[in-house]
Design a protein around this motif. Sequence first.
Motif, short mmCIF file in Angstrom:
data_model
loop_
_atom_site.label_atom_id
_atom_site.label_comp_id
_atom_site.label_asym_id
_atom_site.label_seq_id
_atom_site.Cartn_x
_atom_site.Cartn_y
_atom_site.Cartn_z
N MET A 140 -20.80 -8.62 1.48
CA MET A 140 -20.32 -7.37 2.05
C MET A 140 -19.69 -7.60 3.41
SD MET A 140 -20.75 -4.83 -0.01
CE MET A 140 -20.73 -3.41 1.07
N GLU A 141 -20.29 -8.48 4.22
CA GLU A 141 -19.74 -8.74 5.55
C GLU A 141 -18.40 -9.44 5.46
OE1 GLU A 141 -22.59 -10.89 7.78
OE2 GLU A 141 -24.04 -9.24 7.87
N ALA A 142 -18.26 -10.32 4.48
CA ALA A 142 -17.01 -11.07 4.33
C ALA A 142 -15.92 -10.23 3.68
CB ALA A 142 -17.26 -12.34 3.51
N ASN A 143 -16.32 -9.18 2.93
CA ASN A 143 -15.35 -8.34 2.23
C ASN A 143 -15.66 -6.86 2.47
OD1 ASN A 143 -13.79 -10.38 0.39
ND2 ASN A 143 -15.96 -10.92 0.19
N PRO A 144 -15.45 -6.39 3.69
CA PRO A 144 -15.74 -4.98 3.99
C PRO A 144 -14.79 -4.04 3.26
CG PRO A 144 -14.54 -6.00 5.80
CD PRO A 144 -14.90 -7.10 4.84
N ILE A 145 -15.26 -2.83 2.97
CA ILE A 145 -14.42 -1.82 2.31
C ILE A 145 -13.45 -1.24 3.35
CG2 ILE A 145 -14.39 0.39 1.12
CD1 ILE A 145 -17.18 -0.25 0.07
N PRO A 146 -12.15 -1.35 3.14
CA PRO A 146 -11.17 -0.82 4.11
C PRO A 146 -11.28 0.70 4.24
CG PRO A 146 -10.14 -2.32 2.54
CD PRO A 146 -11.50 -2.01 2.01
N LYS A 147 -10.90 1.20 5.39
CA LYS A 147 -10.89 2.65 5.59
C LYS A 147 -9.93 3.30 4.60
CE LYS A 147 -12.00 2.57 10.53
NZ LYS A 147 -11.54 2.93 11.90
N GLY A 148 -10.34 4.44 4.08
CA GLY A 148 -9.50 5.17 3.14
C GLY A 148 -9.80 4.83 1.69
N TYR A 149 -10.71 3.88 1.46
CA TYR A 149 -11.05 3.50 0.09
C TYR A 149 -12.54 3.74 -0.16
CZ TYR A 149 -6.56 1.05 -0.38
OH TYR A 149 -5.23 0.74 -0.46
N PRO A 150 -12.89 4.33 -1.33
CA PRO A 150 -14.30 4.54 -1.66
C PRO A 150 -14.98 3.26 -2.13
CG PRO A 150 -12.94 5.32 -3.46
CD PRO A 150 -12.01 4.92 -2.35
N SER A 151 -14.17 2.30 -2.60
CA SER A 151 -14.70 1.02 -3.06
C SER A 151 -13.61 -0.04 -2.87
CB SER A 151 -15.11 1.11 -4.54
OG SER A 151 -13.99 1.44 -5.34
N TRP A 152 -13.97 -1.29 -3.11
CA TRP A 152 -13.00 -2.36 -2.91
C TRP A 152 -13.30 -3.51 -3.86
CZ3 TRP A 152 -8.44 -2.20 -1.01
CH2 TRP A 152 -7.76 -3.35 -0.61
N ASN A 153 -12.26 -4.02 -4.52
CA ASN A 153 -12.43 -5.15 -5.41
C ASN A 153 -11.11 -5.92 -5.50
OD1 ASN A 153 -10.75 -3.78 -7.38
ND2 ASN A 153 -12.56 -2.57 -7.93
N THR A 154 -11.10 -6.94 -6.33
CA THR A 154 -9.91 -7.80 -6.44
C THR A 154 -8.69 -7.02 -6.92
OG1 THR A 154 -11.31 -9.70 -6.94
CG2 THR A 154 -8.98 -9.90 -7.49
N PHE A 155 -8.91 -6.12 -7.89
CA PHE A 155 -7.78 -5.36 -8.44
C PHE A 155 -7.18 -4.43 -7.38
CE2 PHE A 155 -10.26 -6.37 -12.29
CZ PHE A 155 -9.27 -7.04 -13.00
N LEU A 156 -8.05 -3.78 -6.60
CA LEU A 156 -7.55 -2.89 -5.54
C LEU A 156 -6.84 -3.69 -4.46
CD1 LEU A 156 -10.47 -0.32 -5.13
CD2 LEU A 156 -8.15 0.14 -5.91
N HIS A 157 -7.35 -4.88 -4.19
CA HIS A 157 -6.70 -5.74 -3.20
C HIS A 157 -5.29 -6.10 -3.65
CE1 HIS A 157 -5.97 -8.87 -0.26
NE2 HIS A 157 -5.76 -9.73 -1.24
N LEU A 158 -5.15 -6.49 -4.92
CA LEU A 158 -3.84 -6.84 -5.46
C LEU A 158 -2.91 -5.62 -5.47
CD1 LEU A 158 -4.86 -9.13 -8.45
CD2 LEU A 158 -3.78 -9.84 -6.30
#
Length: 209
Positions: free
Chosen positions: A1-19
């Motif tokens: 979680m510390e290495a991959n924080p959820i960006p502001k404006g997103y309810p969740s975060w994953n590889t697909f959202l990053h792409l």
Amino acid sequence: MEANPIPKGYPSWNTFLHLHSLSQERLKDLLQVLNISGVQDADDDTKKLAYFYKAAMDEEKIENDGTKPIQLLLEACKNASVVATGKDKNELATVLGEFVHNYGVSAFFSIGASPDNTNSDHSICQIAQGGLGLPDKDYYFDDDKDDKRMAYKKHIAKMLTLLQDPHAEEASDESITYANQIFELEVEIAEAHMTKTENRDPEATYNKM
């Protein structure tokens, strides 16, 4: 979680959202270099992109136009509400079909073309569950999402109010009433929906006709 924080404006975060986010940023960079004066000799598609992006970024004109660009859609909504009170289901189906064809708005379900799940050499028309403003079925029934349901109803009421008065700071009583009716309709639709887990079942969601 510390290495991959959820960006502001997103309810969740994953590889697909990053792409997806990375792709959006790259598309924005490509569009920003399209200058209207510099595409006069370009192909038609490039011109369309340049004009479309310029129109979308012209906030002053957007604010001045208000709801004028969607007046035809608003009139269609009024017509649909009248038709929905009648008993002619064929007429209602026609109206809903016109929404998809003329405005790209799907009511109660989503429709589009994509590869056949059992034969990727062919693309077919696919219909899937839809009609909800919240992300999925669970948002309408889970006890821990009550705050999100309240916020959603307030949002609907505020948007309906702004259609009538762009300068309103609070939702009108009439809009609040309509918002509650809209939400109750979505609850009925959500009851018939599959959950996210059920919707991931390739067998249950493949019903070829």
